[in-house]
Design a protein around this motif. Structure first.
Motif, PDB file in Angstrom:
ATOM      1  N   ALA A 121       0.831  -1.199   0.000  1.00  0.00           N
ATOM      2  CA  ALA A 121       0.000   0.000   0.000  1.00  0.00           C
ATOM      3  C   ALA A 121       0.865   1.248   0.000  1.00  0.00           C
ATOM      4  CB  ALA A 121      -0.911  -0.003   1.222  1.00  0.00           C
ATOM      5  N   ILE A 122       0.327   2.303  -0.580  1.00  0.00           N
ATOM      6  CA  ILE A 122       1.047   3.576  -0.654  1.00  0.00           C
ATOM      7  C   ILE A 122       1.389   4.062   0.763  1.00  0.00           C
ATOM      8  CG2 ILE A 122      -1.051   4.977  -0.578  1.00  0.00           C
ATOM      9  CD1 ILE A 122       0.250   6.770  -2.741  1.00  0.00           C
ATOM     10  N   ASN A 123       2.562   4.712   0.902  1.00  0.00           N
ATOM     11  CA  ASN A 123       2.920   5.311   2.189  1.00  0.00           C
ATOM     12  C   ASN A 123       2.186   6.627   2.344  1.00  0.00           C
ATOM     13  OD1 ASN A 123       5.116   3.410   3.000  1.00  0.00           O
ATOM     14  ND2 ASN A 123       5.979   4.144   1.063  1.00  0.00           N
ATOM     15  N   LEU A 124       1.555   6.814   3.486  1.00  0.00           N
ATOM     16  CA  LEU A 124       0.796   8.038   3.715  1.00  0.00           C
ATOM     17  C   LEU A 124       1.354   8.730   4.955  1.00  0.00           C
ATOM     18  CD1 LEU A 124      -2.737   6.587   2.973  1.00  0.00           C
ATOM     19  CD2 LEU A 124      -1.510   8.249   1.566  1.00  0.00           C
ATOM     20  N   LEU A 125       2.135   9.794   4.728  1.00  0.00           N
ATOM     21  CA  LEU A 125       2.750  10.517   5.838  1.00  0.00           C
ATOM     22  C   LEU A 125       1.952  11.773   6.135  1.00  0.00           C
ATOM     23  CD1 LEU A 125       5.345   9.252   4.080  1.00  0.00           C
ATOM     24  CD2 LEU A 125       6.588  10.410   5.902  1.00  0.00           C
ATOM     25  N   GLU A 126       1.537  11.891   7.387  1.00  0.00           N
ATOM     26  CA  GLU A 126       0.818  13.100   7.759  1.00  0.00           C
ATOM     27  C   GLU A 126       1.814  14.203   8.081  1.00  0.00           C
ATOM     28  OE1 GLU A 126      -1.978  12.339  10.827  1.00  0.00           O
ATOM     29  OE2 GLU A 126      -2.996  10.783   9.665  1.00  0.00           O
ATOM     30  N   GLY A 127       1.453  15.449   7.737  1.00  0.00           N
ATOM     31  CA  GLY A 127       2.353  16.567   8.010  1.00  0.00           C
ATOM     32  C   GLY A 127       1.681  17.879   7.662  1.00  0.00           C
ATOM     33  N   GLU A 128       2.532  18.856   7.348  1.00  0.00           N
ATOM     34  CA  GLU A 128       2.006  20.192   7.078  1.00  0.00           C
ATOM     35  C   GLU A 128       2.519  20.695   5.746  1.00  0.00           C
ATOM     36  OE1 GLU A 128       3.082  22.948  10.044  1.00  0.00           O
ATOM     37  OE2 GLU A 128       1.384  22.455  11.352  1.00  0.00           O
ATOM     38  N   LEU A 129       1.680  21.466   5.094  1.00  0.00           N
ATOM     39  CA  LEU A 129       2.108  22.120   3.866  1.00  0.00           C
ATOM     40  C   LEU A 129       2.492  23.558   4.225  1.00  0.00           C
ATOM     41  CD1 LEU A 129       2.307  22.057   0.744  1.00  0.00           C
ATOM     42  CD2 LEU A 129      -0.048  22.862   0.693  1.00  0.00           C
ATOM     43  N   SER A 130       3.681  23.957   3.806  1.00  0.00           N
ATOM     44  CA  SER A 130       4.081  25.347   4.062  1.00  0.00           C
ATOM     45  C   SER A 130       4.929  25.831   2.896  1.00  0.00           C
ATOM     46  CB  SER A 130       4.852  25.435   5.379  1.00  0.00           C
ATOM     47  OG  SER A 130       6.000  24.628   5.280  1.00  0.00           O
ATOM     48  N   THR A 131       5.330  27.057   2.935  1.00  0.00           N
ATOM     49  CA  THR A 131       6.147  27.593   1.852  1.00  0.00           C
ATOM     50  C   THR A 131       7.494  28.006   2.416  1.00  0.00           C
ATOM     51  OG1 THR A 131       4.094  28.477   1.015  1.00  0.00           O
ATOM     52  CG2 THR A 131       6.090  29.177  -0.105  1.00  0.00           C
ATOM     53  N   GLN A 132       8.566  27.599   1.729  1.00  0.00           N
ATOM     54  CA  GLN A 132       9.901  27.955   2.181  1.00  0.00           C
ATOM     55  C   GLN A 132      10.600  28.607   1.002  1.00  0.00           C
ATOM     56  OE1 GLN A 132      12.274  24.667   3.600  1.00  0.00           O
ATOM     57  NE2 GLN A 132      12.367  25.637   5.610  1.00  0.00           N
ATOM     58  N   VAL A 136       8.950  28.243  -2.268  1.00  0.00           N
ATOM     59  CA  VAL A 136       8.724  26.889  -2.780  1.00  0.00           C
ATOM     60  C   VAL A 136       7.818  26.143  -1.794  1.00  0.00           C
ATOM     61  CG1 VAL A 136       9.827  24.721  -3.419  1.00  0.00           C
ATOM     62  CG2 VAL A 136      10.999  26.897  -3.812  1.00  0.00           C
ATOM     63  N   PRO A 137       6.736  25.501  -2.298  1.00  0.00           N
ATOM     64  CA  PRO A 137       5.894  24.737  -1.379  1.00  0.00           C
ATOM     65  C   PRO A 137       6.660  23.539  -0.818  1.00  0.00           C
ATOM     66  CG  PRO A 137       5.151  24.453  -3.649  1.00  0.00           C
ATOM     67  CD  PRO A 137       6.239  25.475  -3.686  1.00  0.00           C
ATOM     68  N   CYS A 138       6.472  23.272   0.471  1.00  0.00           N
ATOM     69  CA  CYS A 138       7.193  22.185   1.128  1.00  0.00           C
ATOM     70  C   CYS A 138       6.245  21.350   1.966  1.00  0.00           C
ATOM     71  CB  CYS A 138       8.244  22.750   2.086  1.00  0.00           C
ATOM     72  SG  CYS A 138       9.663  23.391   1.252  1.00  0.00           S
ATOM     73  N   GLY A 142       2.476  24.665  -7.477  1.00  0.00           N
ATOM     74  CA  GLY A 142       1.094  24.260  -7.757  1.00  0.00           C
ATOM     75  C   GLY A 142       0.392  23.867  -6.487  1.00  0.00           C
ATOM     76  N   PHE A 143       1.131  23.325  -5.542  1.00  0.00           N
ATOM     77  CA  PHE A 143       0.521  23.032  -4.248  1.00  0.00           C
ATOM     78  C   PHE A 143       0.585  24.296  -3.418  1.00  0.00           C
ATOM     79  CE2 PHE A 143       2.127  18.738  -5.372  1.00  0.00           C
ATOM     80  CZ  PHE A 143       0.890  18.140  -5.503  1.00  0.00           C
ATOM     81  N   GLN A 144      -0.561  24.715  -2.936  1.00  0.00           N
ATOM     82  CA  GLN A 144      -0.568  25.967  -2.181  1.00  0.00           C
ATOM     83  C   GLN A 144      -1.264  25.790  -0.854  1.00  0.00           C
ATOM     84  OE1 GLN A 144      -2.277  28.476  -5.110  1.00  0.00           O
ATOM     85  NE2 GLN A 144      -0.315  28.763  -6.125  1.00  0.00           N
ATOM     86  N   GLY A 145      -0.925  26.685   0.032  1.00  0.00           N
ATOM     87  CA  GLY A 145      -1.570  26.644   1.341  1.00  0.00           C
ATOM     88  C   GLY A 145      -0.530  26.830   2.398  1.00  0.00           C
ATOM     89  N   GLU A 146      -0.902  27.511   3.436  1.00  0.00           N
ATOM     90  CA  GLU A 146       0.035  27.808   4.512  1.00  0.00           C
ATOM     91  C   GLU A 146      -0.392  27.065   5.757  1.00  0.00           C
ATOM     92  OE1 GLU A 146       3.529  28.960   5.286  1.00  0.00           O
ATOM     93  OE2 GLU A 146       2.624  29.572   3.400  1.00  0.00           O
TER      94      GLU A 146
END
Lengths: 311, 362
Positions: free
Chosen positions: B239-250, B253-255, B268-272
């Motif tokens: 099964a695909i690995n699903l890592l929970e975390g946060e989307l931020s910009t550094q 660049v989205p990270c 293309g991925f956006q959100g703080e």
């Protein structure tokens, strides 16, 4: 060190003893069950004098077919009390009802066959519907059908009698057929429902996709598979009708509609009883059920257990 | 030939919850459509509605331009293969296959020709006189296929037809079913819970869950661009690995951020500071590249699997499974870094489970 497993040989004599006990018990049980039947058959071909002899003759010394002649050749004058020149007071005579035995047997046959056929005609579609269709009140229908069998027959005699009389069916075979159906159909439906429920739903679905309407599914797929259950149900209905006494006694008054149990019972109510003749009539009465049981023996067990497992 | 259309279809058994809710689905003529999902997701219910074996509570089912809601099963030009095979135990193989044709009063000569033709194609000619009870599972499955084939239906339905077969047989039967589809020019609707089967067979896959459609698409769409976490998790082995975390910009660049782990994402991925789930398939790792996103972790277990090996890697408290070449020598307890292909990273919103890939249908 010796690690070979210790082998304990079962002793021989307990096994022999076990076998002997089982065999003896089987023989005893068999004798207990078969002795009356054997006596019935044996005494039906004995003369009255031989029947009452002590010790009893299991194998008749002078077998005679006079009773059967009287029953089957009733038109030839055998049925009159004086025909065989015997003394009526000693019981060694042919009762006057001898001539009614064959007609009553025919009546019993007609009634039983009609009950079997109608049982299947009514019971099979009902059971298929309850087992395989989804409809509101499906379980209720089954319980109501079964609940009618909780009431003992004797409690139903008077209501049945009133209904039959109102319908003007007294002293007719129709009265028996109708009431016997009321008694046997619930059991038939119950056995068939259990049987149909055991059959996979996919079979039903496959047949429908293959182009069968519901009645065609029943006809082409379920009926051929249900043969053991159909035989068990038919046999049960036949035996119940064939043996039924109480309702037949109430509803029938003349030889035109009387069934075999009524006529046979009537023999014992004569002024004196001819035991040899009674036994001959008894042989005739048990013959059809026994024959049916022998013919369909291999179906009966699977049919009845099929109904039994599912509660 | 049939196009099948569900229009806002719902199905409810008794007073229970809806087995299928508001289903809108357009199955193209001659398409091979696979309904995929875990048990109880409504895929078999959907199939039964097409077959006419279950009533439709709300909505409309169309075959081409005809509403089929009240057309009984035996009047639909549909054939079906069941998981249990559902062969008629009292009929010979020949009669099993011929039964549908007999019910439709196909002339005897034509019937024989079609049965023998199907039997030949399925290599069961030598079994025609036998009873189903004398056949092996694989043979029964062929007979069930034959029974559906000879009907030459416009719609061919299969309800987990291969589930009862052993693994090797299943693979060869898949090939056979594909051939069958190519030859028959019928619309195929195939129900399975086996994602490998779906990916192999389908023109399009419909992933279902709890009576609703999660995603409709080609096998590539479904596998490469899953619409939500459920679809991503349901396809792929392991099964695909699903890592929970946060989307931020550094630095513009989205990270993706999880503890000390930072994975740079394509634009293309956006959100703080948005709670997200990063999806990473086991096979989507490679040697680290200087500018590319990198996954760092500690090797927990190494599991050789014949042609390659799987590594269990501890990444910030999450055990990720990745596939690497057999000859890469790694030891358990060793720190390791992988390069990630940015275009093969999946990012989902944690709350809704939906993919955050831009231009992605919800």
């Amino acid at each position: 060190m010796n690690t070979a497993p210790l082998i304990v040989r079962p002793l021989l004599w307990p096994r022999i003893l076990r076998f002997c006990l089982l065999a003896a018990a089987s023989v005893l049980l068999l004798a207990y069950l078969l002795a009356p039947v054997f006596w019935l058959v044996s005494s039906s071909v004995q003369t009255e004098r031989e029947i009452v002899s002590i010790p009893p003759h299991w194998i008749p010394d002078q077998p005679t077919l006079q009773n059967f002649k009287a029953i089957f050749l009733t038109g030839l004058g055998y049925a009159s009390p004086s025909a065989n020149g015997a003394d009526p007071t000693s019981g060694g005579f042919i009762p006057s009802v001898a001539g009614n035995l064959l007609p009553s047997m025919a009546n019993s046959f007609i009634v039983a066959l009609c009950v079997v056929v109608l049982n299947l005609l009514v019971g099979v579609p009902a059971a298929y519907a309850i087992a395989k269709l989804r409809f509101r009140g499906r379980n209720l229908a089954l319980y109501v059908i079964l609940a009618t069998r909780v009431i003992p027959d004797i409690a139903l005699v008077v209501p049945f009698f009133l209904v039959v009389r109102k319908l003007g069916m007294l002293d007719s075979l129709a009265s028996l057929i109708v009431t016997y159906l009321a008694i046997t159909v619930p059991f038939s439906v119950f056995v068939l429902v259990s049987f149909f429920e055991q059959m996979p739903d996919d079979l039903d679905r496959a047949a429908r996709v293959d182009g069968c309407s519901r009645p065609q599914v029943l006809l082409h797929v379920f009926l051929p598979l249900a043969r053991p259950a159909l035989v068990a149900v038919g046999l049960f209905a036949f035996l119940a009708s064939w043996n039924e006494f109480l309702l037949a006694l109430m509803f029938t008054q003349t030889a035109a509609s009387q069934t075999l149990p009524i006529i046979v019972a009537g023999i014992t109510s004569d002024f004196t009883v001819s035991f040899s003749f009674l036994n001959a009539a008894g042989v005739l009465a048990v013959l059809p059920p026994v024959l049916l049981a022998v013919i369909f023996e291999r179906y009966i067990v699977s049919g009845l257990t099929a109904g039994a497992v599912k509660g | 030939m049939a196009r099948i259309r569900f229009e806002a279809v719902s199905k409810q058994y008794g007073h229970g919850p809806a087995a299928v809710r508001d289903l809108n689905l357009d199955i193209r003529d001659q398409e091979f459509l696979v309904l995929l999902g875990p048990s109880g997701c409504g895929k078999s219910t959907t199939l039964n509605m097409i077959a006419g074996l279950g009533d439709i509570t709300h909505g409309a089912l169309w075959f081409d331009d005809q509403i089929m809601n009240n057309v009984p099963a035996h009047r639909r030009d549909v054939a079906m293969v069941f998981q249990s095979y559902a062969l008629y135990p009292h009929k010979s193989v020949f009669e099993n296959i011929a039964f549908g044709l007999r019910m439709r009063r196909v002339p005897e000569a034509e019937l024989r020709r079609r049965v023998h033709d199907a039997a030949e194609r399925l290599e069961i000619t030598h079994l025609l006189e036998r009873r189903p009870s004398q056949l092996s599972g694989g043979q029964r499955q062929r007979v069930a296929l034959g029974r559906a084939m000879v009907r030459e239906p416009s719609v061919f339905l299969m309800d987990e037809p291969l589930s009862n077969l052993d693994a090797s047989l299943r693979i060869s039967m898949r090939a056979q079913i594909r051939h069958l589809h190519a030859q028959m020019r019928s619309t195929f609707v195939y129900v399975t819970h086996d994602q490998a089967e779906a990916l192999t067979l389908a023109d399009r896959i419909v992933v279902m869950r709890d009576g609703t459609i999660q995603q409709i698409g080609t096998p590539d769409d479904i596998y490469e661009r899953p619409a939500n976490v459920f679809v991503a998790g349901f396809l792929g082995s392991p099964a695909i690995n699903l890592l929970e975390g946060e989307l931020s910009t550094q630095a513009g660049v989205p990270c993706f951020r999880r503890g000390d782990l930072v994975v740079s994402l394509p634009a293309g991925f956006q959100g703080e500071n948005r709670a997200v789930v990063l999806g990473l398939r086991a096979e989507d790792v490679g040697p680290p590249e200087p500018d590319g996103p990198i996954l760092r972790g500690v090797v927990d277990t190494a599991m050789p699997a014949g042609s390659d090996q799987f590594l269990g890697v501890q990444v910030e408290g999450y055990m990720a499974f990745v596939r690497v070449a057999k000859d890469s020598r790694v030891r358990e307890g060793e720190a390791i870094a992988f390069g990630l292909n940015p275009s093969r990273l999946h990012l989902f919103d944690k709350a809704s489970g939906r993919s955050l890939r831009t231009g992605m249908a919800p």
